[in-house]
Scaffold this motif. Structure first.
Motif, PDB file in Angstrom:
ATOM      1  N   ARG A  95       0.760  -1.266  -0.071  1.00  0.00           N
ATOM      2  CA  ARG A  95       0.066   0.048  -0.150  1.00  0.00           C
ATOM      3  C   ARG A  95       0.865   1.008  -0.008  1.00  0.00           C
ATOM      4  NH1 ARG A  95      -2.646  -3.566   3.727  1.00  0.00           N
ATOM      5  NH2 ARG A  95      -4.570  -4.057   3.217  1.00  0.00           N
ATOM      6  N   ILE A  96       1.611   1.425   0.987  1.00  0.00           N
ATOM      7  CA  ILE A  96       2.759   2.397   1.081  1.00  0.00           C
ATOM      8  C   ILE A  96       3.583   2.600  -0.197  1.00  0.00           C
ATOM      9  CG2 ILE A  96       4.774   3.354   2.094  1.00  0.00           C
ATOM     10  CD1 ILE A  96       3.704   1.739   4.662  1.00  0.00           C
ATOM     11  N   ALA A  97       4.094   1.574  -0.917  1.00  0.00           N
ATOM     12  CA  ALA A  97       4.889   1.714  -2.235  1.00  0.00           C
ATOM     13  C   ALA A  97       4.151   1.980  -3.429  1.00  0.00           C
ATOM     14  CB  ALA A  97       5.543   0.349  -2.465  1.00  0.00           C
ATOM     15  N   VAL A  98       2.938   1.485  -3.358  1.00  0.00           N
ATOM     16  CA  VAL A  98       1.936   1.934  -4.581  1.00  0.00           C
ATOM     17  C   VAL A  98       1.677   3.569  -4.363  1.00  0.00           C
ATOM     18  CG1 VAL A  98      -0.472   1.631  -5.396  1.00  0.00           C
ATOM     19  CG2 VAL A  98       1.104  -0.183  -4.941  1.00  0.00           C
ATOM     20  N   ARG A  99       1.119   3.816  -3.208  1.00  0.00           N
ATOM     21  CA  ARG A  99       0.913   5.402  -3.018  1.00  0.00           C
ATOM     22  C   ARG A  99       1.962   6.133  -3.301  1.00  0.00           C
ATOM     23  NH1 ARG A  99      -0.941   4.675   2.069  1.00  0.00           N
ATOM     24  NH2 ARG A  99       0.963   5.265   3.179  1.00  0.00           N
ATOM     25  N   THR A 100       3.259   5.674  -2.834  1.00  0.00           N
ATOM     26  CA  THR A 100       4.306   6.551  -3.169  1.00  0.00           C
ATOM     27  C   THR A 100       4.658   6.655  -4.836  1.00  0.00           C
ATOM     28  OG1 THR A 100       5.374   6.025  -1.110  1.00  0.00           O
ATOM     29  CG2 THR A 100       6.842   7.109  -2.731  1.00  0.00           C
ATOM     30  N   ALA A 101       4.639   5.615  -5.426  1.00  0.00           N
ATOM     31  CA  ALA A 101       4.784   5.350  -6.867  1.00  0.00           C
ATOM     32  C   ALA A 101       3.793   6.224  -7.505  1.00  0.00           C
ATOM     33  CB  ALA A 101       4.737   4.017  -7.218  1.00  0.00           C
ATOM     34  N   ASN A 102       2.747   6.272  -7.143  1.00  0.00           N
ATOM     35  CA  ASN A 102       1.661   7.287  -7.737  1.00  0.00           C
ATOM     36  C   ASN A 102       1.685   8.535  -7.725  1.00  0.00           C
ATOM     37  OD1 ASN A 102      -0.030   4.901  -8.969  1.00  0.00           O
ATOM     38  ND2 ASN A 102      -1.294   4.794  -7.279  1.00  0.00           N
ATOM     39  N   GLU A 103       2.336   8.881  -6.471  1.00  0.00           N
ATOM     40  CA  GLU A 103       2.759  10.572  -6.204  1.00  0.00           C
ATOM     41  C   GLU A 103       3.829  10.846  -6.873  1.00  0.00           C
ATOM     42  OE1 GLU A 103       3.425  10.284  -1.873  1.00  0.00           O
ATOM     43  OE2 GLU A 103       1.044  10.469  -1.376  1.00  0.00           O
ATOM     44  N   HIS A 104       4.652  10.057  -7.235  1.00  0.00           N
ATOM     45  CA  HIS A 104       6.169  10.420  -8.114  1.00  0.00           C
ATOM     46  C   HIS A 104       5.966   9.925  -9.394  1.00  0.00           C
ATOM     47  CE1 HIS A 104       7.246  10.999  -3.784  1.00  0.00           C
ATOM     48  NE2 HIS A 104       8.154  11.591  -4.195  1.00  0.00           N
ATOM     49  N   GLY A 105       4.823   9.476  -9.808  1.00  0.00           N
ATOM     50  CA  GLY A 105       4.760   9.279 -11.442  1.00  0.00           C
ATOM     51  C   GLY A 105       5.519   7.889 -11.730  1.00  0.00           C
ATOM     52  N   VAL A 106       5.632   6.957 -10.872  1.00  0.00           N
ATOM     53  CA  VAL A 106       6.656   5.794 -11.106  1.00  0.00           C
ATOM     54  C   VAL A 106       5.601   4.737 -11.557  1.00  0.00           C
ATOM     55  CG1 VAL A 106       7.864   3.823 -10.251  1.00  0.00           C
ATOM     56  CG2 VAL A 106       8.288   6.281  -9.661  1.00  0.00           C
ATOM     57  N   PRO A 107       5.596   3.932 -12.601  1.00  0.00           N
ATOM     58  CA  PRO A 107       4.686   3.079 -13.136  1.00  0.00           C
ATOM     59  C   PRO A 107       4.794   1.994 -12.757  1.00  0.00           C
ATOM     60  CG  PRO A 107       6.493   3.434 -14.775  1.00  0.00           C
ATOM     61  CD  PRO A 107       6.596   4.365 -13.786  1.00  0.00           C
ATOM     62  N   TRP A 108       3.630   0.953 -12.312  1.00  0.00           N
ATOM     63  CA  TRP A 108       3.709  -0.249 -11.596  1.00  0.00           C
ATOM     64  C   TRP A 108       3.002  -1.216 -11.922  1.00  0.00           C
ATOM     65  CZ3 TRP A 108      -0.179  -2.007  -8.246  1.00  0.00           C
ATOM     66  CH2 TRP A 108      -1.476  -1.181  -7.859  1.00  0.00           C
ATOM     67  N   VAL A 109       3.415  -2.614 -11.605  1.00  0.00           N
ATOM     68  CA  VAL A 109       2.562  -3.755 -12.165  1.00  0.00           C
ATOM     69  C   VAL A 109       2.108  -4.522 -11.048  1.00  0.00           C
ATOM     70  CG1 VAL A 109       3.160  -5.883 -13.252  1.00  0.00           C
ATOM     71  CG2 VAL A 109       4.536  -3.908 -13.771  1.00  0.00           C
ATOM     72  N   LEU A 110       0.881  -4.946 -11.023  1.00  0.00           N
ATOM     73  CA  LEU A 110       0.194  -5.797 -10.116  1.00  0.00           C
ATOM     74  C   LEU A 110       0.177  -7.060 -10.567  1.00  0.00           C
ATOM     75  CD1 LEU A 110      -1.418  -6.185  -7.610  1.00  0.00           C
ATOM     76  CD2 LEU A 110      -3.435  -5.611  -8.832  1.00  0.00           C
ATOM     77  N   ASP A 111       0.644  -8.178  -9.833  1.00  0.00           N
ATOM     78  CA  ASP A 111       0.423  -9.464 -10.132  1.00  0.00           C
ATOM     79  C   ASP A 111      -0.118 -10.227  -8.914  1.00  0.00           C
ATOM     80  OD1 ASP A 111       1.070 -12.158 -10.674  1.00  0.00           O
ATOM     81  OD2 ASP A 111       3.190 -12.027 -11.378  1.00  0.00           O
ATOM     82  N   PRO A 112      -1.443 -10.504  -9.181  1.00  0.00           N
ATOM     83  CA  PRO A 112      -2.291 -11.042  -8.284  1.00  0.00           C
ATOM     84  C   PRO A 112      -2.429 -12.406  -7.921  1.00  0.00           C
ATOM     85  CG  PRO A 112      -3.605 -10.591 -10.195  1.00  0.00           C
ATOM     86  CD  PRO A 112      -2.110 -10.266 -10.354  1.00  0.00           C
ATOM     87  N   VAL A 113      -1.120 -13.025  -7.453  1.00  0.00           N
ATOM     88  CA  VAL A 113      -1.050 -14.439  -7.568  1.00  0.00           C
ATOM     89  C   VAL A 113      -1.998 -15.157  -6.549  1.00  0.00           C
ATOM     90  CG1 VAL A 113       0.758 -16.198  -7.183  1.00  0.00           C
ATOM     91  CG2 VAL A 113       1.628 -14.042  -7.983  1.00  0.00           C
TER      92      VAL A 113
END
Length: 276
Positions: A87-105
């Motif tokens: 949650r923290i990483a995703v929120r931070t990535a979104n704030e800084h424009g860092v694209p991210w991948v979700l792998d819902p294993v």
């Protein structure tokens, strides 16, 4: 629907261009991933040309997510602490424009990760990478009406093919704005507008070694740092793994030598070659 060029050829010049860009940039790729595949994932990133960082602690993930080129959130062995880190990483990535991948294993049969995946998929991942059963389960959890038919999860395995999950993938892509990459014998990459790119190739041995799909998700995150858009990043990652897997399988005696060969072939792929 668009097909990549048949296997053993580069799918298109853009793949070679993006691989060359990845090799030059060596993008820092932040992986919040499962303990079973962390070493495999890091080695795949290194072999291809990216720089892995396997940081899970909630106290540290914001520092790294803010400066990474791409972020992977993989739920393979998720814990409460790792969920908070995600949650923290995703929120931070979104704030800084860092694209991210979700792998819902293994979403669907396991309640904690399914609830977390439902929460995270609303946070605008650039790419969702999953097998067909996971795609169907995630769409159901997210309340997508048109999820298609069939396909229940069995651990991390899929009992459905990508075609069976196209309705679910289209619904997820339209709802979230993400590219939804459904893995299978032919990978199906679905855009928010409903269009599909199919990436053929690869080899059955990919399903007989631990972590191939999880490492693919990390490679998508690495390509997100250098490709001009998420679809190109996803196509490049899937195509590079497919070509490397075919080459590795041609000289493999079984899953063990294939796993080693896959790393070798990822490192040997020449982005300037027209044929493999």
């Amino acid at each position: 629907m668009t097909d990549a060029t048949p296997s053993r050829h580069w799918p298109q010049p853009e793949v070679a261009e993006d691989l060359g860009a990845l090799r030059r940039a060596a993008p820092l790729t932040h992986c919040i991933t499962n303990v079973v595949v962390a070493n495999v994932t890091a080695n795949v990133l290194l072999a291809t040309g990216a720089s892995p960082a396997m940081v899970h602690a909630p106290e540290e993930v914001a520092d790294l997510a803010a400066v990474a080129g791409g972020l992977l959130v993989n739920l393979g062995t998720v814990t409460a602490e790792q969920g908070e880190a995600a949650r923290i990483a995703v929120r931070t990535a979104n704030e800084h424009g860092v694209p991210w991948v979700l792998d819902p294993v293994a979403v669907g049969p396991l309640s904690m990760r399914t609830a977390l995946a439902r929460e995270l998929v609303q946070e605008r991942p650039a790419v969702v990478r999953a097998n067909a059963s996971e795609t169907l389960a995630l769409a159901r959890a997210a309340g997508i009406a048109e999820v298609g038919a069939g396909g229940e999860a069995r651990g991390v395995d899929s009992t459905a093919g990508p075609e069976a999950a196209l309705g679910a993938a289209r619904g997820l892509a339209a709802e979230t704005g993400a590219i939804v990459a459904v893995s299978g014998p032919v990978d199906h990459l679905v855009s928010p507008d409903g269009s599909v790119v199919r990436v053929p190739g690869g080899h059955e041995l990919l399903t007989r070694v631990t972590g191939a799909g999880c490492a693919l998700g990390a490679l998508v995150a690495a390509f997100l740092a250098v490709a001009p858009d998420p679809l190109r990043a996803a196509v490049a990652a899937h195509a590079v793994v497919a070509v490397a897997a075919e080459r590795a399988a041609s000289g493999a005696r079984g899953p063990g030598s294939f796993a080693v060969g896959l790393l070798d072939e990822l490192s040997r792929i020449d982005p300037h070659a027209r044929r493999v």
